[in-house]
Design an enzyme around this catalytic site. Structure first.
Site, PDB file in Angstrom:
ATOM      1  N   GLY A   1       4.256 -21.290 -42.555  1.00 56.19           N
ATOM      2  CA  GLY A   1       3.765 -20.129 -41.835  1.00 56.19           C
ATOM      3  C   GLY A   1       4.850 -19.105 -41.559  1.00 56.19           C
ATOM      4  N   CYS A   2       5.975 -19.527 -40.973  1.00 54.89           N
ATOM      5  CA  CYS A   2       6.986 -18.546 -40.604  1.00 54.89           C
ATOM      6  C   CYS A   2       8.223 -18.626 -41.472  1.00 54.89           C
ATOM      7  CB  CYS A   2       7.395 -18.722 -39.138  1.00 54.89           C
ATOM      8  SG  CYS A   2       8.375 -20.189 -38.834  1.00 54.89           S
ATOM      9  N   GLY A   3       8.548 -19.819 -41.964  1.00 59.00           N
ATOM     10  CA  GLY A   3       9.656 -19.939 -42.892  1.00 59.00           C
ATOM     11  C   GLY A   3      11.030 -19.943 -42.265  1.00 59.00           C
TER      12      GLY A   3
ATOM     13  N   CYS B   1      11.597 -21.232 -38.884  1.00 60.49           N
ATOM     14  CA  CYS B   1      11.577 -21.963 -37.619  1.00 60.49           C
ATOM     15  C   CYS B   1      12.777 -22.876 -37.451  1.00 60.49           C
ATOM     16  CB  CYS B   1      10.283 -22.774 -37.507  1.00 60.49           C
ATOM     17  SG  CYS B   1       8.822 -21.757 -37.297  1.00 60.49           S
TER      18      CYS B   1
END
Length: 274
Positions: free
Chosen positions: A121-123, A125
């Site tokens: 999703g965010c890459g 984290c």
């Protein structure tokens, strides 16, 4: 009164950038100019009781809600009553969230000593410092834009190249289109970052120049994919989904050609700026 009402929360930080539209020029013979509003993203660093915990890319809205929800869903705290104070400040393209939590929760956090794993999703984290989220990258040499005809029917051709997605769906793709406009490589993965990493690795293993053609991503174009494209030495990145405003700024700063391929209109060139 529930303890959550006692959390001291700072006023929401001002927008990282004004909501200005970003200019583009259509990549076709008419070369029509236009502008579009793009989604904002920023790097958010979270620290608990002064100890940095992680950095992730987020939309800069309802940041306090995100930090509280993240703290709960990641089991940093067991309940909102463990959050005593939350302050969000801005520094350029980054936000910093300083969270004060109970001694009980902080002791448990230190015992875990865990580094957050990256997600599809965010890459980012698992990044422990803003310097890694907003790194210094070398500026690419300028390159010409691909021929407009190389983008004709590209969505249809991509669908034909995604062999794994045809059977299972739920897969992103990164594809390399050569200097003749032909799809030369396609790599797929549930993670959009993973798909691009696979493509970069395949090109390197085959000894092919990333600049003799362009890369296409089927996912949204956020900042970390700009990082990868610059480090992978691509000349042009084409995205099937609109880029974020931060992605456009970084692409322009690092001379990465950036093109959005909408569903029903001509390709939009956001970088270089016209």
């Amino acid at each position: 009164m529930p303890r959550s009402a006692a959390i001291a929360v700072s006023d929401s930080p001002p927008s990282l950038q004004g909501q200005d539209a970003y200019a583009y020029v259509e990549l076709d013979p008419a070369a029509q100019c236009g502008s579009a509003m793009l989604a904002e993203e920023c790097a958010l660093a979270i620290a608990y009781n002064g100890i940095g915990h992680g950095v992730m890319m987020v939309s800069p809205s309802a940041v306090e809600d995100f930090v509280i929800g993240f703290s709960l869903s990641s089991a940093v705290v067991n309940g909102i009553e463990d959050i005593y104070d939350l302050r969000v400040t801005r520094n350029g393209d980054a936000l910093n969230a300083e969270v004060q939590i109970s001694n009980r929760a902080f002791w448990a956090l230190k015992q875990q000593r865990r580094q957050l794993a990256g997600t599809s999703g965010c890459g980012l984290c698992g990044v422990a410092a803003l310097e890694q989220a907003l790194p210094q990258l070398r500026v690419l040499p300028p390159s010409p834009l691909p021929a407009a005809e190389h983008l004709h029917d590209l969505r249809t051709r991509i669908a034909g190249a995604q062999s794994l997605a045809r059977h299972s769906g739920a897969l992103h793709a990164a594809l390399f289109v050569d200097q003749y406009g032909e799809i030369g490589l396609c790599r797929e993965d549930i993670g959009r970052h993973n798909a691009l990493d696979k493509l970069i690795g395949a090109l390197r293993q085959q000894g092919r120049s990333a600049r003799q053609g362009f890369v296409v991503i089927t996912s949204r174009c956020s900042l970390e994919l700009i990082h990868k494209a610059v480090r992978g030495e691509f000349a042009t990145l084409v995205s099937l989904s609109a880029p974020t405003s931060l992605s456009v700024r970084w692409a322009r700063e690092h001379r990465l050609n950036l093109i959005h391929l909408p569903h029903h209109s001509a390709p939009r060139v956001y970088s270089p700026a016209r």
